[in-house]
Design an enzyme around this catalytic site. Structure first.
Site, mmCIF file in Angstrom:
data_model
loop_
_atom_site.group_PDB
_atom_site.id
_atom_site.type_symbol
_atom_site.label_atom_id
_atom_site.label_comp_id
_atom_site.label_asym_id
_atom_site.label_seq_id
_atom_site.Cartn_x
_atom_site.Cartn_y
_atom_site.Cartn_z
ATOM 1 N N GLU A 171 0.835 -1.206 0.000
ATOM 2 C CA GLU A 171 0.000 0.000 0.000
ATOM 3 C C GLU A 171 0.871 1.258 0.000
ATOM 4 O O GLU A 171 0.892 2.018 0.965
ATOM 5 C CB GLU A 171 -0.961 -0.055 1.185
ATOM 6 C CG GLU A 171 -1.934 -1.225 1.047
ATOM 7 C CD GLU A 171 -2.914 -1.362 2.196
ATOM 8 O OE1 GLU A 171 -2.801 -0.610 3.174
ATOM 9 O OE2 GLU A 171 -3.796 -2.233 2.106
ATOM 10 N N GLU A 415 -12.999 -9.371 8.196
ATOM 11 C CA GLU A 415 -11.698 -8.818 8.565
ATOM 12 C C GLU A 415 -11.064 -9.840 9.519
ATOM 13 O O GLU A 415 -11.669 -10.212 10.522
ATOM 14 C CB GLU A 415 -11.862 -7.451 9.252
ATOM 15 C CG GLU A 415 -10.573 -6.863 9.801
ATOM 16 C CD GLU A 415 -9.473 -6.748 8.762
ATOM 17 O OE1 GLU A 415 -9.656 -6.056 7.759
ATOM 18 O OE2 GLU A 415 -8.400 -7.392 8.960
ATOM 19 N N GLU A 502 -7.169 -6.429 -3.241
ATOM 20 C CA GLU A 502 -6.715 -5.044 -3.105
ATOM 21 C C GLU A 502 -5.219 -5.072 -3.436
ATOM 22 O O GLU A 502 -4.825 -4.857 -4.570
ATOM 23 C CB GLU A 502 -6.996 -4.536 -1.701
ATOM 24 C CG GLU A 502 -6.627 -3.088 -1.514
ATOM 25 C CD GLU A 502 -6.587 -2.728 -0.052
ATOM 26 O OE1 GLU A 502 -6.008 -3.500 0.741
ATOM 27 O OE2 GLU A 502 -7.129 -1.683 0.317
ATOM 28 N N GLU A 508 -8.980 3.898 -0.402
ATOM 29 C CA GLU A 508 -8.985 4.229 1.032
ATOM 30 C C GLU A 508 -7.902 5.263 1.368
ATOM 31 O O GLU A 508 -8.093 6.101 2.242
ATOM 32 C CB GLU A 508 -8.814 2.972 1.882
ATOM 33 C CG GLU A 508 -7.515 2.221 1.660
ATOM 34 C CD GLU A 508 -7.417 0.937 2.492
ATOM 35 O OE1 GLU A 508 -8.339 0.633 3.249
ATOM 36 O OE2 GLU A 508 -6.391 0.236 2.358
HETATM 37 C C1 NOJ Z 1 -8.488 -2.467 5.077
HETATM 38 C C2 NOJ Z 1 -9.265 -2.632 3.824
HETATM 39 O O1 NOJ Z 1 -8.516 -2.335 2.694
HETATM 40 C C3 NOJ Z 1 -10.490 -1.757 3.927
HETATM 41 O O2 NOJ Z 1 -11.213 -1.798 2.727
HETATM 42 C C4 NOJ Z 1 -11.320 -2.221 5.092
HETATM 43 O O3 NOJ Z 1 -12.398 -1.359 5.242
HETATM 44 C C5 NOJ Z 1 -10.507 -2.212 6.392
HETATM 45 N N1 NOJ Z 1 -9.287 -2.901 6.191
HETATM 46 C C6 NOJ Z 1 -11.255 -2.862 7.544
HETATM 47 O O4 NOJ Z 1 -11.408 -4.222 7.311
HETATM 48 CA CA CA Z 2 -6.086 -2.009 2.579
#
Ligand code: NOJ
Ligand code: CA
Length: 713
Positions: A171, A415, A502, A508
């Site tokens: 990232e 998650e 991702e 984000e």
């Molecule tokens: C990181 C992810 O990339 C994001 O999309 C997600 O909302 C958060 N983690 C929480 O799971």
């Molecule tokens: Ca992420």
């Protein structure tokens, strides 16, 4: 004199005996394999007679073994073959993919150990793939890799678009620099992340795109990363030789292997036309054919979600602020009071379901629906989620039935907080729970440091976990979109239920301080080479402070650029990430997101330059409609688009969503124009693109009555 002649003859004969040449089907690429005098395997690669990869060594260093697989080899066999097939992907940028290459398999024998190593080369028109194969044999059973020693020797100080090598995250924003400038720029390029481990001041990640001074584009990556550690590249910046650098496990080992087995493919794409790199399907072609027999349940999906509000800080994943730490099954949430900011409430979710149904979206993702978010990261907590217990204000059954009644699919969120063993313990139950409640797709996530402690996101153990989760999901007919997992390597050919990842800096980060405006012009050349990205575009309100006062981030993109991303960043899974209320303000522009297809018959890259622009036209699968997306970088520009991809003799209506003349990603991102024009395959568009801007076009065959009053382009 005689001596010299004999020596020259000997050298020549050693070289000729071992040198093996391989040409691509079109003859433009040429690979030479040879052994050095000490039996070190090497290869080199030329394109149209120009050197691309200088003589580079191949091999593996083993741990605690009598001898590594590095030298002392002789060639015991070589096999040449040709392959040409066309296959049909379940989803993709094309409905048919040609897999055409010439192959050379070299069997090497290590004299001292009598071990066999096969190096298999596949040369396509757009690049080279090669891998190590460890055949079944008496002299090689179990072995441990200390380091893979594959070299990629560059011919000069090329320009590279790179992100820092890291065992835990991709990232990062891309840095554009000469290879020699990687070292001085490294510290500045390592921006903070919740889990990160850099390893070398000249270490970079794949997929890496480079441009040479004489206009060649070179991409280094890997394909079919299975049961092996993810490869990074470490640069020797004195001679511009990259060497493979695998991700270690907790003990510092880089892979536990057993013969028979293979390494992933190491890939080198080459072209003097940047568009060829984007159109290459080599990475998929190097993966095995689809292993899922019935794929009818794998469906391209357009979705909205209860998501951006948490990312921007407007609302929270956690239900309560009452506890500093919670224990699943012990903490009584019914006695806690809501923090008043919880996003995943029944009411909010139903509002999203209504919006999805009204505008024809397939699904709604909801994050923060399940117990455990109060202390979910930063604590190295093992039992952080159970993936089946909703918060008291999330009426799972009511929501399930409501979504069903509206024809909308709920998208599950797992998650894991990188507590991977915990996820594996709960996986069967969690997937079963999904199916029982009508969820067909899961977004999984791996935020924070990995548990078991000391493991890395990209070590062999984790690669095996991501694969296990994917294959297990396929058993349950579940589609997977994994965040923070390893960057894809074309595995979706074999398991097309991997509809997204991702594994790069997604939208984000626009809420975490912003991304560079040209980020999206690099991603297609790098991250997207291995598979689709859940980039989550579609942000219409760029000023985050307007709705989340403490967040001063600005989305570095124009609204028209956001629309273009649905076409330029290919994915069968596309989110409209902004809030319903923001879309309601711009319904005319939102129409493009509603209309754009997710699956394609054909893709034509019309303009491409990493870091500067990408323009692509795609034909919707099974329909006559086309969609175009074009994104630019920091500079304004004029894009030229010839519509020669359209069917001859037909007239189409093109709706062009573009930056207004005064648009700018920073101070005027919402300035856009929409116009309708008639186009044929003879039309040419000259279109202004603002800084951080772009344009999107939807093209439909025009019925006679629709043509009236619409001007020609
Ligand atoms: C990181 C992810 O990339 C994001 O999309 C997600 O909302 C958060 N983690 C929480 O799971
Ligand atoms: Ca992420």
């Amino acid at each position: 004199m005689k001596k010299i002649t004999i020596l020259a003859f000997l050298c020549l004969s050693v070289f000729t005996i071992n040198a093996q040449q391989l040409k691509s089907p079109d003859g433009k690429l040429e690979m030479t394999f040879s052994l050095k005098e000490n039996g070190v395997p090497t290869y080199l690669l030329n394109y149209k007679g120009k050197s691309v990869i200088k003589t580079s060594s191949l091999g593996l260093e083993l741990k605690n073994d009598k001898k590594s697989l590095l030298n002392d080899f002789t060639v015991s066999d070589t096999k040449n073959s040709t392959f040409d097939e066309t296959w049909t992907p379940v989803w993709g940028e094309e409905s048919q993919i040609r897999n055409h290459y010439n192959e050379l398999a070299v069997t090497l024998n290590q004299k001292e150990t009598n071990r066999l190593l096969v190096i298999r080369f596949r040369l396509f028109d757009d690049g080279l793939g090669f891998r190590y194969e460890f055949p079944q044999q008496n002299n090689l059973g179990h072995f441990v890799i200390k380091e893979e020693r594959t070299q990629f020797a560059m011919t000069g100080d090329h320009t590279a678009f790179w992100i820092p090598g890291d065992y835990d995250t991709q990232e990062y924003d891309y840095s554009e620099s000469k290879l020699s400038e990687i070292r001085p720029l490294m510290a500045k390029s390592i921006t903070s992340n919740l889990s990160q481990t850099s390893f070398s001041p000249t270490g970079v990640q794949t997929s890496l795109i480079m441009k040479t001074a004489d206009g060649l584009y070179i991409n280094l990556h890997e394909a079919a990363l299975i049961d092996y550690a993810c490869m990074h590249l470490n640069l020797n910046d004195k001679n511009f030789v990259f060497e493979s650098w695998l991700t270690p496990d907790v003990q510092g080992d880089k892979g536990y292997l057993q013969a028979p087995s293979t390494s992933p493919w190491r890939t080198i794409m080459v072209s003097d036309d940047a568009r060829t790199i984007l159109a290459s399907r080599m990475t998929y072609n190097l993966n095995e054919a689809c292993k899922i027999e019935d794929t009818s349940w794998i469906k391209p999906t357009k979705y909205i979600g209860v998501w951006w509000e948490m990312i921007t800080g407007k609302s929270s994943w956690a239900y309560t602020d009452d506890f500093k730490a919670i224990q699943l099954g012990v903490t009584d949430y019914t006695k806690a009071k809501s923090n008043g900011k919880h996003g995943a409430t029944t009411e909010n979710v139903k509002r999203h379901i209504d919006f999805a149904a009204e505008h024809g979206f397939d699904g709604v993702l909801v994050e923060g629906w399940n117990e455990g978010w109060e202390d979910w990261f930063g604590n190295s907590k093992d039992y952080v989620f159970d993936f089946v217990t909703p918060y008291p204000d999330f009426d799972l059954v009511g929501i399930r039935d409501y979504a069903k009644s509206k024809g909308v699919k709920m998208i599950m969120h797992h998650e894991t907080s990188s507590s991977v063993r915990n996820y594996e313990r709960h996986m069967d139950k969690a997937y079963k729970f999904m199916k029982e409640n009508g969820y067909d797709a899961v977004k999984s996530g791996y935020v924070g440091d990995i548990l078991p402690r000391g493991e890395n996101h990209y070590s062999q153990w984790l690669i095996n976990h991501y694969q296990y989760a994917l294959e297990k999901a396929a058993e349950y007919k579940i589609m997977v979109n994994a965040h923070e997992a390893v960057r894809p390597t074309g595995i979706a050919r074999t398991y097309p239920n991997l509809i997204g990842n991702e594994s790069a800096r997604g939208t984000e980060y626009q809420a975490f301080g912003g991304s560079k405006p040209n980020h999206v012009t690099v991603l297609p050349f790098t991250r997207l080479i291995g598979g689709p990205m859940d980039y989550t575009p579609g942000i219409f309100e760029m000023d985050i402070q307007k709705f989340s006062p403490d967040n001063k981030s600005h989305v570095n993109s124009t609204l028209a650029n956001q629309l273009a991303l649905y076409v330029t960043l290919y994915s069968p899974l596309q989110m409209a990430a902004d809030f319903p209320e923001h879309y309601n303000k711009f319904l005319d522009a939102f129409q493009f997101i509603k209309d754009v297809a997710l699956d394609w018959d054909k893709s034509v890259y019309t303009e491409a330059e990493p870091g500067k622009y990408v323009t692509v036209a795609r034909k919707a699968k099974g329909k006559p409609d086309w969609f175009v997306g074009s994104v630019g970088g920091e500079q304004t520009r004029t894009s030229t688009l010839k519509f020669d991809f359209l069917e001859r003799g037909k007239t189409y209506i093109a709706t062009i969503y573009a930056d207004a003349k005064d648009a700018h990603y920073k101070n005027n991102p919402q300035a856009y124009t929409i116009r309708k024009v008639l186009v044929t395959n003879k039309s040419t568009l000259s279109q202004f693109v603002a800084a951080g801007g772009g344009y999107a076009i939807s093209i439909k065959e025009a019925a006679r009555e629709e043509i009236k009053g619409v001007k020609k382009l």
